[in-house]
Design an enzyme around this catalytic site. Structure first.
Site, PDB file in Angstrom:
ATOM      1  N   VAL A 173       0.827  -1.200   0.000  1.00  0.00           N
ATOM      2  CA  VAL A 173       0.000   0.000   0.000  1.00  0.00           C
ATOM      3  C   VAL A 173       0.868   1.258   0.000  1.00  0.00           C
ATOM      4  O   VAL A 173       1.887   1.332   0.691  1.00  0.00           O
ATOM      5  CB  VAL A 173      -0.976  -0.010   1.213  1.00  0.00           C
ATOM      6  N   ASP A 174       0.479   2.205  -0.797  1.00  0.00           N
ATOM      7  CA  ASP A 174       1.118   3.518  -0.830  1.00  0.00           C
ATOM      8  C   ASP A 174       0.685   4.303   0.406  1.00  0.00           C
ATOM      9  O   ASP A 174      -0.356   4.000   1.012  1.00  0.00           O
ATOM     10  CB  ASP A 174       0.696   4.242  -2.108  1.00  0.00           C
TER      11      ASP A 174
END
Length: 782
Positions: free
Chosen positions: A472-473
């Site tokens: 996940v960013d």
């Protein structure tokens, strides 16, 4: 996975891919050590082939991987001699559109231009589909209508109906289905049997047997005739299968056509022109393609940086969040590097071009996205593996039935054998199998839209059920993606409202993103006019508000105006330790406050991460932001593995490493810098509030922009896969029971023969059961 390194010395990587003969960099990321030498490869396909038999490629001629009529994809977005390739077999190259000789899939362009051009193959298949539907509907009415409404059977004699169906079905099979007949023949010629083999075999057999029965009805045994003596035909089976396959191909081509939107969105980040400085000091606007290495370019406030380069003069704040993931603008001055596609928020820069064309970061992102999309696993791989076994089995059963009836059956033995063989092939045609997955996916896609989950790639929805790792960013995904004043640290003698009003009054004249955060923090407070506004690039702003001198910025700005900022050092350091940006405020020459500006964590992020981990997913944060900020966010959310300061290619590399280790990876992000990783992951998930590039690169988009949609998407995926498995069970059970009966195994014990005419009816019942089961997905809830 590459073999483990030994203790033997390893020589410098060769500059030639031993499989295809292409040149590769000495530090190529795809490499294998063999016999003390490390070999580099241009693609995962070449590396896998080398690992299977190294000696074959080392003792043979260089570039043995080049088969006749093929070239190999190149790295970094460079163009191969041929511009069309297969998404499942990247080694296949052609000069124009067509079908892959390996699997029959439509080829797609290697490079996508910024201009939208019509998809010729998609338009052709749409035209064939429309004509096929128009002609198939009356065939169904003639054949199936007589079973539902017996009066129709008397109104239209069987022989007349057969001739009309022949006239309507012939163009459906012969013209509308011609692409599949070609692909089926190619699969036989190349001995690579796939679903098109089965489709071509079933439709041609059904049409040919029906046409023969219509033209020469006397060859059909009396036991296979209708009570009135007419011969049963099954043109509708051939026509329906053709239309269903056409529909599936149109939907697939539409989905693949939309994936090129990611590349086009990336290309739109690149300006069309640049301002080039002449040796004499003049300024000329030139096309971006005319910019060369060493050119000096002027970039003004609000402009996108044209190419990668180094700042030669000037100072400015540059918004890099779309490309690097940095949540706040970065101050740039002489000697600092800038990336093409980023935006100058304030100030003016003179940049010396260092990387242009395909060598820029943006161009490499384009190449990474395109390559990842072409190498994505597709459901058709499984279907083709099944077909490669199923087709020979069906043919073997048909041949055995023909021989057995010819040798042992009643007179006319050969006719009985031929009809039995035809019945086997027709009943094996993949009508229910063809519906099993698309129907479930179609219903799930509609239900997903109601739940705020937009499914753009059916394979992504299927693969999501197997995911065990979420990458996940941070910026814009776990956080809001915008700067906010999260706290105000005041020195004695100053009030919060006083400080925010003065700061907002000065910032009202700035276009800097931090200014928007300060103005939002001031809310509806009336603001006085500012006099003598000044915004030294990269340091902050100053001005006079209601007779008071106001400074807002970093320590350099305060020091420049003779303000002792020492009392602000500790609160500023505390803000930075928490991952925030410290904005120092001075009023009338006295230090007053520290504004803590940060990108706040999304309200639903902690609950979502906790829910995913509870469901068995490992969560990994990848971000281009600085390590301190990333670590602070990770601590709040309970994420243990964090990789910070990453470039876009780094994110894609880490995703590839996780997949190589056997993990099934979902990537969630919202920025341009996430696009390569989104495309490289097993499943790409974009937030609807993110950039067009991220949304186009992902297979699933969370429409409401909330990360909690991941939980709904995961649940929907698992329900859908259960439903698909149930549908496949119905379809395979139908084939498993129908094929032996069609071959006549029950005749010796019961005298029962299955007429080929019953095959379409049985097929219809199987299809109805599949459709009814798929519709149960509409009960899925978020």
């Amino acid at each position: 996975m590459a073999p483990h390194c030994s203790s033997a010395p390893v020589t410098r990587a060769p500059r030639t891919d031993p499989v295809c003969g292409m040149s590769v960099a000495p530090d190529a990321p795809l490499s294998v050590e063999h016999a003390g030498t490390r070999y580099g490869f241009c693609s995962e396909g070449c590396r896998s082939r080398f690992q299977g038999d190294p000696e074959k490629w080392l003792t043979g001629r260089p570039g043995a991987g080049h088969e006749e009529g093929r070239t190999h994809p190149q790295q970094s977005g460079s163009t191969a001699a041929a511009g069309w390739t297969c998404p499942m077999h990247p080694e296949v190259r052609r000069d124009g559109p067509g079908s892959c000789p390996e699997c029959g899939m439509a080829l797609e362009p290697v490079e996508v231009s910024g201009e939208e051009t019509p998809n010729v193959e998609l338009e052709d298949l749409r035209r064939r589909l429309r004509v096929g539907i128009v002609l198939t509907v009356p065939i169904l009415m003639l054949e199936m209508g007589s079973h539902l409404v017996p009066a129709l059977h008397h109104a239209i004699p069987g022989d007349v109906s057969a001739w009309v169906q022949l006239a309507l079905a012939t163009p459906v099979v012969g013209w509308a289905g011609w692409p599949f007949l070609q692909r089926g023949w190619t699969s036989v010629r190349t001995r690579r049997l796939n679903m098109f083999t089965l489709v071509a075999l079933g439709t041609v057999t059904a049409w040919a047997a029906s046409a023969l029965a219509t033209l020469v009805p006397g060859i059909v045994p009396a036991s296979f005739r209708e009570p009135d003596g007419s011969v049963a035909v099954y043109f509708e089976a051939a026509a329906v299968i053709t239309v269903l396959v056409l529909l599936g191909q149109v939907l697939e081509l539409r989905a693949r056509d939309r994936t090129t939107g990611a590349v086009r969105a990336l290309l739109r980040l690149r300006p069309d022109t640049a301002r080039r400085l002449d040796p004499g000091g003049g300024e000329t606007e030139v096309a971006l393609d005319d910019v060369g290495v060493g050119d000096r370019l002027r970039v003004r406030p609000g402009d996108r940086v044209p190419v990668d380069g180094t700042v030669e003069s000037g100072k400015a704040a540059v918004e890099e969040s779309l490309v690097t993931g940095e949540s706040l603008p970065v101050a740039k001055g002489p000697g600092d590097g800038v990336v093409g596609g980023t935006v100058v928020a304030d100030g003016t820069l003179v940049v010396r071009a260092e990387h242009v064309g395909r060598d820029t970061v943006l161009a490499r992102i384009v190449a990474l996205v395109g390559e990842a999309q072409r190498t994505r696993t597709r459901v058709q791989r499984t279907a083709d593996r099944v077909a490669a076994i199923f087709v020979p089995v069906v043919l073997l059963v048909a041949v055995v039935a023909f021989v057995a009836w010819t040798l042992l059956g009643p007179d006319p033995a050969a006719a009985h054998g031929l009809v039995a063989a035809v019945a086997v092939v027709v009943i094996a045609c993949p009508c229910a199998l063809g519906l099993a997955t698309p129907m479930s996916i179609m219903v799930a896609v509609g239900q997903g839209a109601r739940l705020g989950v937009l499914v753009k790639d059916a394979a992504a929805l299927e693969r999501l059920a197997d995911v065990d790792t979420l990458v996940v960013d941070k910026t814009g995904t776990l956080t809001a993606g915008r700067a906010e004043v999260v706290d105000v640290h005041l020195l004695p003698g100053f009030g919060r409202a006083e400080v925010l009003a003065a700061a907002a009054a000065v910032e009202r004249g700035s276009a800097h993103p931090l200014a928007r955060a300060v103005l939002a923090a001031a809310g509806d407070t009336p603001l006085d006019d500012v006099v003598g506004f000044d915004a030294p690039a990269g340091r902050g702003v100053r001005g006079v508000v209601a007779g008071r001198a106001v400074l807002l910025g970093n320590a350099d700005l305060l020091r420049e105006d003779g303000v002792d900022g020492t009392p602000l050092d500790e609160p500023a350091a505390a803000a930075r330790r928490g991952g925030a940006t410290a904005v120092l405020v001075a009023l009338d020459g006295e230090p007053a406050a520290v504004l803590e500006v940060a990108d706040p964590v999304r309200e639903d992020a902690a609950a979502t991460v906790g829910g995913l981990r509870a469901g068995g997913w490992d969560v990994v944060m990848l971000t281009g932001d600085d390590p301190a900020t990333a670590a602070a966010v990770a601590r709040r959310l309970g994420i243990e593995r964090v990789e910070a300061g990453l470039r876009p290619e780094d994110k894609a590399r880490i995703v590839g490493e996780l997949r190589a280790a056997g993990r099934v990876v979902a990537m969630a992000g919202d920025g341009v810098n996430d696009a390569p990783a989104l495309a490289a992951a097993d499943v790409g998930v974009a937030l609807g509030s993110g950039t067009d590039v991220a949304i186009e690169s992902a297979g699933i988009t969370l429409l409401h922009g909330d990360l909690g949609g991941l939980l709904r998407a995961r649940d929907l995926s698992r329900r859908t896969m259960r439903n698909i498995r149930q549908n496949l069970g119905f379809a395979f059970a139908y084939n498993a029971a129908g094929i032996p009966v069609a071959a006549g195994v029950l005749y010796p014990v019961s005298g029962v023969l299955l007429s080929p005419a019953i095959a379409p009816a049985a097929m219809a019942l199987s299809s109805v059961s599949v459709i009814a089961n798929a519709l149960r997905l509409r009960r899925a809830r978020g």
